[in-house]
Write a protein that holds these residues in place. Structure first.
Motif, mmCIF file in Angstrom:
data_model
loop_
_atom_site.group_PDB
_atom_site.id
_atom_site.type_symbol
_atom_site.label_atom_id
_atom_site.label_comp_id
_atom_site.label_asym_id
_atom_site.label_seq_id
_atom_site.Cartn_x
_atom_site.Cartn_y
_atom_site.Cartn_z
ATOM 1 N N SER A 97 0.847 -1.196 0.000
ATOM 2 C CA SER A 97 0.000 0.000 0.000
ATOM 3 C C SER A 97 0.885 1.251 0.000
ATOM 4 N N THR A 99 0.904 3.710 1.999
ATOM 5 C CA THR A 99 1.374 3.988 3.364
ATOM 6 C C THR A 99 2.611 3.164 3.681
ATOM 7 N N THR A 100 2.593 1.898 3.288
ATOM 8 C CA THR A 100 3.734 1.017 3.547
ATOM 9 C C THR A 100 4.967 1.479 2.781
ATOM 10 N N ALA A 103 6.353 4.571 4.435
ATOM 11 C CA ALA A 103 7.005 4.208 5.698
ATOM 12 C C ALA A 103 8.373 3.579 5.437
ATOM 13 N N LYS A 123 7.802 9.549 -2.545
ATOM 14 C CA LYS A 123 6.524 9.942 -1.948
ATOM 15 C C LYS A 123 5.579 10.480 -3.033
#
Length: 128
Positions: A97, A99-100, A103, A123
């Protein structure tokens, strides 16, 4: 020859071809089921194949009557197993995902592996 004589000849040919292909489909389905069934001993497999070779139509009907339920259960179990394997493979190769990914990129930035510009590039690519 009249039209109707030709029509019935053509109809009979198509009907015969459909019955023949249905028979072949049933025959290959049963042969596949015989060899996939691990509960059937080798001798019983040989007996079924022998009778399929020498009394094919009768043996096909007898097999479907005697072992049709088990054939359906094995088919459903195989389809379920194949679906589980496909789902597992898809989960394994699917991209993480956003988000992953962000991170992970942040962890690399914090570790000093990538620069702030590379982090922003990752990003912006993930968020698009």
């Amino acid at each position: 020859m009249s039209f109707w004589e030709n029509f019935w000849d053509i109809f009979w040919w198509f009907f015969t071809a459909c019955v023949f292909f249905a028979y072949l489909f049933g025959l290959f389905a049963i042969i596949g089921d015989i060899f996939r069934d691990h509960g059937l001993s080798g001798w019983w497999k040989a007996v079924w194949i022998f009778f399929l070779a020498f009394l094919p139509f009768v043996t096909l009907l007898v097999y479907l009557a005697a072992r049709g339920d088990g054939m359906a259960e094995r088919s459903v179990e195989r389809a379920r197993r194949d679906q589980d394997e496909a789902d597992s493979y898809i989960r394994k190769v699917a991209t993480p995902s956003p988000t992953t990914e962000i991170a992970q990129a942040k962890a690399l930035l914090d570790a000093g592996t990538i620069s702030a510009e590379e982090f922003e590039r990752i990003k912006s690519r993930v968020l698009v």
